[in-house]
Design an enzyme around this catalytic site. Structure first.
Site, short mmCIF file in Angstrom:
data_model
loop_
_atom_site.label_atom_id
_atom_site.label_comp_id
_atom_site.label_asym_id
_atom_site.label_seq_id
_atom_site.Cartn_x
_atom_site.Cartn_y
_atom_site.Cartn_z
N ARG A 101 1.07 -1.09 0.35
CA ARG A 101 -0.21 -0.07 -0.17
C ARG A 101 1.15 1.48 0.32
NH1 ARG A 101 -2.74 -1.61 5.27
NH2 ARG A 101 -1.66 -2.69 5.63
N LYS A 121 2.37 2.14 7.10
CA LYS A 121 3.21 0.67 7.88
C LYS A 121 4.15 1.87 9.08
CE LYS A 121 1.84 -2.75 8.69
NZ LYS A 121 0.71 -2.81 9.76
N TYR A 169 -0.18 4.14 10.41
CA TYR A 169 -0.09 3.66 11.46
C TYR A 169 1.30 3.53 12.44
CZ TYR A 169 -4.51 1.11 9.24
OH TYR A 169 -4.96 1.89 8.81
N HIS A 186 0.81 1.54 15.85
CA HIS A 186 1.07 0.04 16.73
C HIS A 186 2.26 0.60 17.92
CE1 HIS A 186 -2.09 -0.73 14.55
NE2 HIS A 186 -1.72 -1.08 13.40
N GLU A 204 -4.58 4.82 13.68
CA GLU A 204 -5.54 3.57 14.53
C GLU A 204 -5.76 4.11 16.17
OE1 GLU A 204 -2.05 3.31 14.37
OE2 GLU A 204 -1.10 2.79 16.59
N VAL A 207 -15.41 -11.34 15.85
CA VAL A 207 -15.16 -10.88 16.92
C VAL A 207 -14.50 -9.87 17.82
CG1 VAL A 207 -16.89 -12.20 17.87
CG2 VAL A 207 -14.01 -12.66 18.39
N VAL A 244 -10.77 -14.02 10.19
CA VAL A 244 -10.24 -12.27 10.28
C VAL A 244 -9.93 -11.91 12.15
CG1 VAL A 244 -11.00 -9.99 9.13
CG2 VAL A 244 -12.02 -12.28 8.73
N ALA A 245 -10.58 -12.32 13.40
CA ALA A 245 -9.61 -11.52 13.97
C ALA A 245 -8.29 -11.84 14.81
CB ALA A 245 -11.05 -12.48 15.32
N ASP A 270 -5.66 -11.37 14.56
CA ASP A 270 -4.64 -10.21 14.95
C ASP A 270 -4.82 -10.22 15.89
OD1 ASP A 270 -6.92 -9.02 14.36
OD2 ASP A 270 -6.50 -7.19 13.44
N1 LIG Z 1 -6.79 -10.02 9.55
C1 LIG Z 1 -6.83 -8.55 8.70
O1 LIG Z 1 -6.52 -8.87 8.61
C2 LIG Z 1 -7.92 -8.16 9.77
C3 LIG Z 1 -8.40 -7.06 9.06
C4 LIG Z 1 -9.00 -5.76 9.22
C5 LIG Z 1 -9.74 -6.44 10.79
N2 LIG Z 1 -9.26 -6.94 11.51
C6 LIG Z 1 -9.21 -7.58 12.81
O2 LIG Z 1 -11.30 -7.89 13.14
C7 LIG Z 1 -11.85 -8.02 14.19
C8 LIG Z 1 -12.98 -7.66 14.32
O3 LIG Z 1 -12.63 -6.92 13.96
P1 LIG Z 1 -14.16 -5.76 13.68
O4 LIG Z 1 -13.88 -4.18 12.92
O5 LIG Z 1 -15.03 -6.42 12.90
O6 LIG Z 1 -14.79 -5.32 15.15
P2 LIG Z 1 -16.37 -4.20 15.29
O7 LIG Z 1 -15.46 -3.97 16.93
O8 LIG Z 1 -16.67 -3.56 14.15
O9 LIG Z 1 -17.04 -5.41 15.84
C9 LIG Z 1 -16.64 -6.68 16.60
C10 LIG Z 1 -18.00 -6.96 16.65
O10 LIG Z 1 -18.20 -8.59 17.84
C11 LIG Z 1 -19.17 -8.68 18.60
N3 LIG Z 1 -17.95 -9.65 19.36
C12 LIG Z 1 -18.08 -8.59 21.27
N4 LIG Z 1 -18.06 -10.13 21.54
C13 LIG Z 1 -18.73 -11.32 21.30
C14 LIG Z 1 -18.61 -12.47 22.03
N5 LIG Z 1 -18.66 -13.00 22.98
N6 LIG Z 1 -19.79 -13.07 20.81
C15 LIG Z 1 -20.06 -12.46 19.74
N7 LIG Z 1 -19.46 -11.28 18.69
C16 LIG Z 1 -19.10 -10.68 19.87
C17 LIG Z 1 -19.01 -7.03 18.61
O11 LIG Z 1 -20.56 -6.68 19.86
C18 LIG Z 1 -19.08 -6.49 17.99
O12 LIG Z 1 -20.50 -6.83 17.04
C19 LIG Z 1 -10.65 -7.40 14.30
O13 LIG Z 1 -9.82 -8.25 16.17
C20 LIG Z 1 -10.37 -6.78 14.18
O14 LIG Z 1 -8.49 -6.36 14.46
C21 LIG Z 1 -8.52 -8.12 11.11
#
Ligand SMILES: NC(=O)c1ccc[n+]([C@@H]2O[C@H](COP(=O)([O-])OP(=O)(O)OC[C@H]3O[C@@H](n4cnc5c(N)ncnc54)[C@H](O)[C@@H]3O)[C@@H](O)[C@H]2O)c1
Length: 371
Positions: free
Chosen positions: A15, A75, A94, A96, A118, A239, A267-268, A270
């Site tokens: 990027r 980054k 970013y 971090h 961030e 989540v 996805v979570a 990270d």
């Molecule tokens: N892998 C990647 O490249 C990448 C890229 C972008 C974001 N992410 C990650 O994805 C994750 C989600 O990001 P987001 O922006 O959607 O966050 P967000 O805060 O918008 O959404 C998270 C959701 O999880 C829900 N939640 C919390 N605890 C829960 C549980 N026990 N059961 C069910 N749902 C629950 C919350 O109520 C919320 O609606 C984060 O960890 C973020 O860092 C990863």
């Protein structure tokens, strides 16, 4: 102001911090933009496009950093870039910093004004410069999942949308935030039978309003999660508990009861991942299989689509870039308390509480240092 756009040098980062459209807008506001050669090439923006938009192309990163009053990146800087830090420089990227004490020290020693994407907040308290990457990752998760469901890639050979006379796949999405909502949009678009689980019932109400009866919603508990994962062809983990490690909602036992050839896109990951069997992977080796279930756990999914990701990121960051250029960092931060939350280092002082707490050091509120 002179604004510098270096080429990212972190492994696999394609990027770029400012697009040719941004260069043009900065030029129209009488600013000068120095772009390191090839900075946008991997995002689909060749030097010629930057030049056409009015940028000066420089062959050398040192020149770009040295001449610029503000450097806009993607980054956090890595070691070879530390030598470019100097007093008076504004760095917008970013950062971090929490797990990076060395970078924090260097920014403080050199008195760089470090503004981190961030931690910037909007007027609703959201994190607007993180959101675009969650949008990209959420949408991508279904695309990736569909591809891994193909036989050749280890999947059970099922088409997400089915065809007339053949039922569609079951997609289960954990978390209905930015990632989950975007995943639901694409899964429904594919025609998959889509179920979304969240712990926040108000969020489920909103999602039902957005998607109508097409999206099945379920309250988050281990009974419901065990049930949907057993039925699912594709599970998407999205989540987040802000600031904390993701809860392991899908246990090893649940994975062992999933269909062979089903796919999990965590996805979570990270934040540690919400699936017990998940571990971080990279674009060069993105997937592995546990109990016959394919796991895709890439920590920087948007890196696979740098053109879209650069545009999505810069759509959100650019208004702040222009504000800093027009007003200077101090005034731009003073005018917007949410933007001031982006300030992590200023004149040798650490100004972000979260970073200070994780590194067990002193901090000074941003408002008092820029006043
Ligand atoms: N892998 C990647 O490249 C990448 C890229 C972008 C974001 N992410 C990650 O994805 C994750 C989600 O990001 P987001 O922006 O959607 O966050 P967000 O805060 O918008 O959404 C998270 C959701 O999880 C829900 N939640 C919390 N605890 C829960 C549980 N026990 N059961 C069910 N749902 C629950 C919350 O109520 C919320 O609606 C984060 O960890 C973020 O860092 C990863």
């Amino acid at each position: 102001m002179i604004i510098g756009v270096p080429k990212e040098i972190k492994d696999n980062e394609a990027r770029v911090g400012v697009t040719p459209a941004g260069v043009k807008a900065l030029g129209e506001a009488s600013h000068t933009v120095l772009v390191e050669t090839q900075a946008g090439a991997l995002s689909g923006f060749p030097d010629a496009e930057y030049q056409h938009a009015g940028a000066e192309i420089a062959g050398d990163a040192g020149y770009v950093w040295g001449k610029s009053e503000m450097v806009v990146k993607v980054k956090e800087p890595i070691e070879p870039e530390y030598t470019y830090f100097r007093e008076g420089l504004v760095l917008f990227t970013y950062l971090h910093l929490a797990p990076l004490p060395d970078l924090t020290n260097r920014l403080l020693e050199t008195k760089v004004a470090g503004i981190a994407y961030e931690t910037v907040r909007d007027r609703y308290g959201n994190l607007p410069l993180l959101m675009p990457m969650s949008e990209v990752a959420g949408r991508m998760s279904v695309q990736v999942g569909a591809s891994y469901l193909e036989k050749e890639r280890g999947g059970r050979g099922i088409l997400l949308g089915g065809v007339p006379g053949v039922p569609p796949a079951n997609v289960a999405i954990l978390g209905g935030g930015v990632v989950g909502t975007n995943a639901a949009r694409i899964a429904l678009g594919f025609g998959a039978k889509t179920t979304l689980i969240d712990v926040n019932l108000n969020r489920l109400r909103e999602l039902e309003d957005i998607f109508g009866g097409r999206l099945y919603t379920l309250a988050s508990n281990s009974y419901n999660i065990a049930h949907v994962t057993r039925e699912a062809d594709l599970v998407i983990g999205g989540v987040l508990i802000p600031g904390a490690t993701a809860p392991k909602l899908v246990t090893r036992a649940m994975v062992s009861h999933m269909k062979k050839g089903a796919v999990i896109v965590d996805v979570a990951i990270d934040q540690g991942g919400c699936v017990e069997t998940a571990r971080p992977t990279s674009h060069s080796n993105p997937s592995f299989t546990v109990d016959g279930v394919v796991h895709y756990c890439v920590t920087n999914m948007p890196g696979a689509v740098p053109h879209t990701s650069t545009l999505a990121l810069t759509n959100s960051t650019f208004p702040y870039v222009l504000r800093i250029a027009n007003l200077g960092a101090r005034k731009a931060l003073l005018q917007d308390a949410g933007f001031a939350e982006g300030l992590n280092t200023w004149d040798g002082k650490l100004t972000y509480r979260g970073v200070a707490e994780s590194q067990h050091r002193e901090w000074t509120p941003a408002a008092s240092v820029i006043a």
